[in-house]
Design a protein around this motif. Structure first.
Motif, PDB file in Angstrom:
ATOM      1  N   LYS A  52      63.993 -23.654  -3.731  1.00  0.00           N
ATOM      2  CA  LYS A  52      63.091 -24.109  -2.676  1.00  0.00           C
ATOM      3  C   LYS A  52      61.696 -23.569  -2.980  1.00  0.00           C
ATOM      4  O   LYS A  52      61.556 -22.448  -3.458  1.00  0.00           O
ATOM      5  CB  LYS A  52      63.563 -23.604  -1.315  1.00  0.00           C
ATOM      6  CG  LYS A  52      63.208 -24.498  -0.164  1.00  0.00           C
ATOM      7  CD  LYS A  52      64.017 -24.121   1.070  1.00  0.00           C
ATOM      8  CE  LYS A  52      64.118 -25.314   1.992  1.00  0.00           C
ATOM      9  NZ  LYS A  52      64.880 -25.027   3.210  1.00  0.00           N
ATOM     10  N   ASP A  79      57.260 -20.966   8.105  1.00  0.00           N
ATOM     11  CA  ASP A  79      56.983 -19.891   7.158  1.00  0.00           C
ATOM     12  C   ASP A  79      56.644 -20.420   5.769  1.00  0.00           C
ATOM     13  O   ASP A  79      55.999 -19.718   4.976  1.00  0.00           O
ATOM     14  CB  ASP A  79      58.178 -18.944   7.053  1.00  0.00           C
ATOM     15  CG  ASP A  79      58.385 -18.126   8.312  1.00  0.00           C
ATOM     16  OD1 ASP A  79      57.434 -18.032   9.111  1.00  0.00           O
ATOM     17  OD2 ASP A  79      59.496 -17.603   8.500  1.00  0.00           O
ATOM     18  N   ARG A  80      57.087 -21.637   5.468  1.00  0.00           N
ATOM     19  CA  ARG A  80      56.859 -22.206   4.133  1.00  0.00           C
ATOM     20  C   ARG A  80      55.692 -23.186   4.108  1.00  0.00           C
ATOM     21  O   ARG A  80      54.949 -23.246   3.138  1.00  0.00           O
ATOM     22  CB  ARG A  80      58.131 -22.895   3.624  1.00  0.00           C
ATOM     23  CG  ARG A  80      57.944 -23.616   2.290  1.00  0.00           C
ATOM     24  CD  ARG A  80      59.260 -23.975   1.653  1.00  0.00           C
ATOM     25  NE  ARG A  80      60.013 -24.979   2.367  1.00  0.00           N
ATOM     26  CZ  ARG A  80      59.926 -26.297   2.127  1.00  0.00           C
ATOM     27  NH1 ARG A  80      59.086 -26.741   1.210  1.00  0.00           N
ATOM     28  NH2 ARG A  80      60.674 -27.151   2.789  1.00  0.00           N
ATOM     29  N   ILE A 129      55.032 -23.624  -5.999  1.00  0.00           N
ATOM     30  CA  ILE A 129      54.188 -24.176  -4.941  1.00  0.00           C
ATOM     31  C   ILE A 129      54.223 -25.698  -5.033  1.00  0.00           C
ATOM     32  O   ILE A 129      54.090 -26.267  -6.124  1.00  0.00           O
ATOM     33  CB  ILE A 129      52.732 -23.686  -5.072  1.00  0.00           C
ATOM     34  CG1 ILE A 129      52.669 -22.158  -4.978  1.00  0.00           C
ATOM     35  CG2 ILE A 129      51.848 -24.321  -4.001  1.00  0.00           C
ATOM     36  CD1 ILE A 129      51.296 -21.589  -5.282  1.00  0.00           C
ATOM     37  N   HIS A 156      58.235 -21.692  -2.661  1.00  0.00           N
ATOM     38  CA  HIS A 156      57.794 -20.514  -1.908  1.00  0.00           C
ATOM     39  C   HIS A 156      56.721 -20.894  -0.895  1.00  0.00           C
ATOM     40  O   HIS A 156      56.591 -20.257   0.150  1.00  0.00           O
ATOM     41  CB  HIS A 156      57.234 -19.458  -2.866  1.00  0.00           C
ATOM     42  CG  HIS A 156      58.248 -18.949  -3.840  1.00  0.00           C
ATOM     43  ND1 HIS A 156      58.322 -19.396  -5.138  1.00  0.00           N
ATOM     44  CD2 HIS A 156      59.246 -18.046  -3.695  1.00  0.00           C
ATOM     45  CE1 HIS A 156      59.317 -18.780  -5.762  1.00  0.00           C
ATOM     46  NE2 HIS A 156      59.888 -17.947  -4.911  1.00  0.00           N
ATOM     47  N   LEU A 157      55.951 -21.930  -1.230  1.00  0.00           N
ATOM     48  CA  LEU A 157      54.843 -22.360  -0.386  1.00  0.00           C
ATOM     49  C   LEU A 157      54.649 -23.862  -0.564  1.00  0.00           C
ATOM     50  O   LEU A 157      54.683 -24.362  -1.695  1.00  0.00           O
ATOM     51  CB  LEU A 157      53.563 -21.616  -0.791  1.00  0.00           C
ATOM     52  CG  LEU A 157      52.274 -21.951  -0.046  1.00  0.00           C
ATOM     53  CD1 LEU A 157      52.368 -21.548   1.425  1.00  0.00           C
ATOM     54  CD2 LEU A 157      51.086 -21.244  -0.713  1.00  0.00           C
ATOM     55  N   THR A 158      54.455 -24.563   0.548  1.00  0.00           N
ATOM     56  CA  THR A 158      54.219 -26.008   0.501  1.00  0.00           C
ATOM     57  C   THR A 158      52.983 -26.347   1.323  1.00  0.00           C
ATOM     58  O   THR A 158      52.910 -26.019   2.508  1.00  0.00           O
ATOM     59  CB  THR A 158      55.435 -26.790   1.043  1.00  0.00           C
ATOM     60  OG1 THR A 158      56.576 -26.531   0.211  1.00  0.00           O
ATOM     61  CG2 THR A 158      55.154 -28.289   1.070  1.00  0.00           C
ATOM     62  N   GLN A 196      52.411 -11.461  -0.680  1.00  0.00           N
ATOM     63  CA  GLN A 196      53.386 -11.335  -1.769  1.00  0.00           C
ATOM     64  C   GLN A 196      53.302  -9.990  -2.476  1.00  0.00           C
ATOM     65  O   GLN A 196      54.304  -9.486  -2.984  1.00  0.00           O
ATOM     66  CB  GLN A 196      53.191 -12.466  -2.780  1.00  0.00           C
ATOM     67  CG  GLN A 196      53.524 -13.859  -2.267  1.00  0.00           C
ATOM     68  CD  GLN A 196      54.973 -14.012  -1.906  1.00  0.00           C
ATOM     69  OE1 GLN A 196      55.861 -13.812  -2.734  1.00  0.00           O
ATOM     70  NE2 GLN A 196      55.244 -14.352  -0.661  1.00  0.00           N
ATOM     71  N   GLU A 239      60.003 -25.472   9.336  1.00  0.00           N
ATOM     72  CA  GLU A 239      59.858 -24.394   8.347  1.00  0.00           C
ATOM     73  C   GLU A 239      58.414 -23.894   8.328  1.00  0.00           C
ATOM     74  O   GLU A 239      57.699 -24.036   7.343  1.00  0.00           O
ATOM     75  CB  GLU A 239      60.276 -24.890   6.967  1.00  0.00           C
ATOM     76  CG  GLU A 239      61.729 -25.306   6.883  1.00  0.00           C
ATOM     77  CD  GLU A 239      62.179 -25.567   5.463  1.00  0.00           C
ATOM     78  OE1 GLU A 239      61.985 -24.676   4.607  1.00  0.00           O
ATOM     79  OE2 GLU A 239      62.699 -26.660   5.209  1.00  0.00           O
ATOM     80  N   ASP A 256      61.156 -32.327  -0.530  1.00  0.00           N
ATOM     81  CA  ASP A 256      60.722 -32.701   0.820  1.00  0.00           C
ATOM     82  C   ASP A 256      60.353 -34.180   0.884  1.00  0.00           C
ATOM     83  O   ASP A 256      60.564 -34.836   1.910  1.00  0.00           O
ATOM     84  CB  ASP A 256      59.522 -31.858   1.247  1.00  0.00           C
ATOM     85  CG  ASP A 256      59.867 -30.398   1.449  1.00  0.00           C
ATOM     86  OD1 ASP A 256      60.930 -30.115   2.037  1.00  0.00           O
ATOM     87  OD2 ASP A 256      59.084 -29.538   1.013  1.00  0.00           O
TER      88      ASP A 256
END
Length: 214
Positions: free
Chosen positions: A125, A183-184, A3, A127-129, A212, A181, A96
């Motif tokens: 990458k 979804d992220r 994350i 999973h969550l930002t 999840q 993005e 990012d």
């Protein structure tokens, strides 16, 4: 699980990190809290170069490559070993930030940044930002207040001294990434109170963890 937290200066990422860690631990996660730049011993030396306002003559390309060097060390010594051990990594800024600060704001060719990212971080990458979105005037006012009260060090204020236009480009670059993005990214209204922000983040984490486990 990986994350990341992103956002302009003064957006409140650092304040929220311990709250996120506490929540994740309550859900049974072993959490590693880290940051870029400067999470490793070598990274601390790179950080001191990157953030020192006396180093105002650093070229955009030099800046980009220093961030990549810090990330290579960070991945090798902290991020990848932690993920491989099944831990949850919570990171204050990641790739990012390079796309936005050195690309959208500095104007470096995004294809060059993409090529560098193909090496570091490669296929990794988040999973969550969480993107802490805030008007740059408000963020900079917060950071200069923190500097004035000794809550932040003047030796790490090079980016705070950039033009307001620079910080607007950073913000718009982040929002463009979030649109690409969806979804992220979770966009957080960082103008709210600390408790409101915490509540919104925890609610999003609850949803994410539920999905999840489906």
């Amino acid at each position: 699980m990986f994350i990341t937290l992103e956002g302009i200066e003064g957006s409140g990422k650092t304040t929220q990190m311990p709250i996120i860690v506490q929540f994740l631990k309550s859900k049974g996660h072993e959490v590693v809290m880290t940051r870029e730049p400067g999470a490793t011993e070598i990274g601390q030396k790179i950080r001191s170069i990157l953030l020192d306002p006396e180093n105002s003559t650093i070229s955009p390309l030099c800046e980009l490559l220093l961030y990549a060097a810090d990330r290579a060390q960070h991945l090798d010594h902290i991020v990848l070993p932690s993920l491989e051990a099944g831990k949850t990594v919570l990171c204050d800024r990641f790739a990012d930030a390079t796309t936005v600060y050195q690309g959208a704001a500095r104007g470096i060719d995004p294809l060059l940044i993409k090529d560098i990212h193909a090496v570091v971080p490669g296929n990794l990458k988040p999973h969550l930002t969480f993107l802490f979105d805030l008007d740059p005037k408000t963020g900079l006012a917060r950071t200069f207040d923190a500097l004035a009260h000794g809550e932040r060090g003047h030796k790490e204020s090079r980016f705070e001294r950039e033009s307001l236009d620079f910080h607007h480009r950073v913000r718009q670059g982040y929002l463009a990434l979030a649109r690409q993005e969806r979804d992220r990214f979770v966009v957080v209204d960082a103008s709210l109170s600390r408790d409101e922000i915490s509540g919104n983040i925890i609610a999003e984490l609850e949803k994410f963890l539920f999905i999840q486990h489906l």
